[in-house]
Design a protein around this motif. Structure first.
Motif, PDB file in Angstrom:
ATOM      1  N   CYS A  30       0.850  -1.191   0.000  1.00 10.87           N
ATOM      2  CA  CYS A  30       0.000   0.000   0.000  1.00 10.87           C
ATOM      3  C   CYS A  30       0.883   1.237   0.000  1.00 10.87           C
ATOM      4  O   CYS A  30       2.049   1.202   0.385  1.00 10.87           O
ATOM      5  CB  CYS A  30      -0.924  -0.003   1.213  1.00 10.87           C
ATOM      6  SG  CYS A  30      -2.053  -1.415   1.272  1.00 10.87           S
ATOM      7  N   ASN A  57      -1.402   2.795   6.592  1.00 13.24           N
ATOM      8  CA  ASN A  57      -2.546   1.968   6.951  1.00 13.24           C
ATOM      9  C   ASN A  57      -2.152   0.793   7.845  1.00 13.24           C
ATOM     10  O   ASN A  57      -3.026   0.094   8.369  1.00 13.24           O
ATOM     11  CB  ASN A  57      -3.228   1.430   5.689  1.00 13.24           C
ATOM     12  CG  ASN A  57      -3.857   2.533   4.863  1.00 13.24           C
ATOM     13  OD1 ASN A  57      -4.374   3.506   5.407  1.00 13.24           O
ATOM     14  ND2 ASN A  57      -3.821   2.375   3.540  1.00 13.24           N
ATOM     15  N   ASP A 140       3.609  -1.258   3.675  1.00 11.04           N
ATOM     16  CA  ASP A 140       3.500   0.044   3.017  1.00 11.04           C
ATOM     17  C   ASP A 140       4.899   0.529   2.675  1.00 11.04           C
ATOM     18  O   ASP A 140       5.600   1.144   3.489  1.00 11.04           O
ATOM     19  CB  ASP A 140       2.798   1.049   3.944  1.00 11.04           C
ATOM     20  CG  ASP A 140       1.339   0.715   4.158  1.00 11.04           C
ATOM     21  OD1 ASP A 140       0.830  -0.164   3.447  1.00 11.04           O
ATOM     22  OD2 ASP A 140       0.720   1.332   5.031  1.00 11.04           O
TER      23      ASP A 140
END
Length: 265
Positions: A30, A57, A140
Motif C-alpha cells: 500500500c 494503513n 507500506d
C-alpha cells in the motif's frame, strides 16, 4: 567444515528473507504518505528543526524504517553532487551519517506517533540545501519521499513574524475602539446632566420665586398704608399762647407752635 557462527549467520539471513518474502507476498503493498515543511528558515548558530510525519494503513513495528538524505545547494561540495544519507532509523535505533552531521543531527520524533523529525544543532551555512525524508512501513513501502528546503541566514535576514504583527494590530485597533466608546459615553452623560440641570428647577428656587410676588404685594400694601391716612385729612394745628397778666399793653404774641402728625414707617 564451515564454522558454526557462519551457519548461524546464514540461517538468520535466510530466516529474515523468508519472513520478508511472506510479508510482501501475502499482503499487497500500500502507499504511504509523507509530509514535511516546504521551507525552513533558521538563524546561523541556532537549532534547526526539520519536521517529517507520515500516514500509513499498517501498524508501526520494528520493521518501520526512516531515512534522511541531504543535497547541498552550495557548489563544489560533495553533498551537492548527489543526495547523501545523513540519518537512518530502524528497529528503534538511529544511525547518524557523515562526520559533518554525526555530532549535530539528532532524532526528536516518535516513531509510534508517526513522527520522524530531526534537528540540526547548531545549524551552519553549509547546511543550506534540500533535505529528503523517506519512510518505509512494510507492507507500506510505496510512496514518494518528501523534501524540505533549509535556509540558514543571519539574524538580520530573518523574516518578520506576520502572525505577531497581525495580533498586535488587532489589539491596537480594539484598544482605540474602547477608548472612543468610553469617551462617547462620558460626553453623552455630561450633556444629559446639563440638560436636566437647565430644564428643571429645585424646590428652593420655586419657593423663592413664589415668595417674591407676595413680598412685593406686602411692600405695596405697607407703602399704601403709610401714604394714605386712616382718617380725614388734618392740617397742622397752630396754638397761640396769650398773656393774661391784665395789662392792656401786655399782649404779646408768642411764636406759634406747630404740631403735625408724623407717619412712621
Amino acid at each position: 567444515m564451515e564454522p558454526r557462527w557462519l551457519n548461524n549467520s546464514l540461517g538468520g539471513i535466510l530466516w529474515t528473507g523468508l519472513v520478508l518474502y511472506v510479508v510482501f507476498a501475502t499482503e499487497p503493498a500500500c502507499a504511504i504518505d509523507i509530509y514535511t515543511d516546504a521551507e525552513v528558515i533558521v538563524q546561523n548558530g541556532t537549532t534547526g528543526v526539520l519536521r517529517c510525519t507520515f500516514k500509513t494503513n499498517q501498524v508501526v513495528s520494528s520493521l518501520t524504517s526512516m531515512t534522511w538524505t541531504f543535497q547541498s545547494s552550495e557548489p563544489d561540495t560533495r553533498f551537492s553532487k548527489s543526495p547523501t544519507v545523513i540519518f537512518y532509523f530502524l528497529n528503534g535505533k538511529g544511525f547518524p551519517g557523515p562526520d559533518e552531521f554525526k555530532d549535530r543531527v539528532e532524532f526528536i520524533g516518535d516513531i509510534n506517533k508517526k513522527d520522524v523529525s530531526i534537528q540540526l544543532n547548531p545549524a551552519q551555512f553549509s547546511d543550506n540545501g534540500t533535505f529528503f525524508c523517506d519512510v518505509k512501513n512494510p507492507p507500506d513501502i510505496i510512496g514518494t519521499q518528501a523534501q524540505t528546503r533549509l535556509r540558514v541566514v543571519l539574524k538580520e535576514s530573518l523574516p518578520q513574524n506576520n502572525t505577531t504583527i497581525i495580533i498586535l494590530a488587532i489589539c491596537g485597533a480594539l484598544f482605540v475602539l474602547v477608548i472612543i466608546a468610553v469617551a462617547a459615553c462620558l460626553t453623552m452623560r455630561i450633556l444629559h446632566n446639563r440638560h436636566e440641570y437647565e430644564g428643571c428647577t429645585t424646590p428652593e428656587s420655586a419657593s423663592s420665586q413664589s415668595l417674591r410676588p407676595q413680598k412685593k404685594a406686602e411692600s405695596n400694601r405697607e407703602a399704601s398704608r403709610c401714604s394714605s391716612p386712616s382718617g380725614p385729612l388734618q392740617g397742622p394745628v397752630i396754638y397761640a399762647q396769650l398773656d393774661h397778666s391784665g395789662s392792656k399793653n401786655s399782649f404779646h404774641k408768642i411764636e406759634p407752635v406747630v404740631y403735625a402728625d408724623i407717619c412712621k414707617n
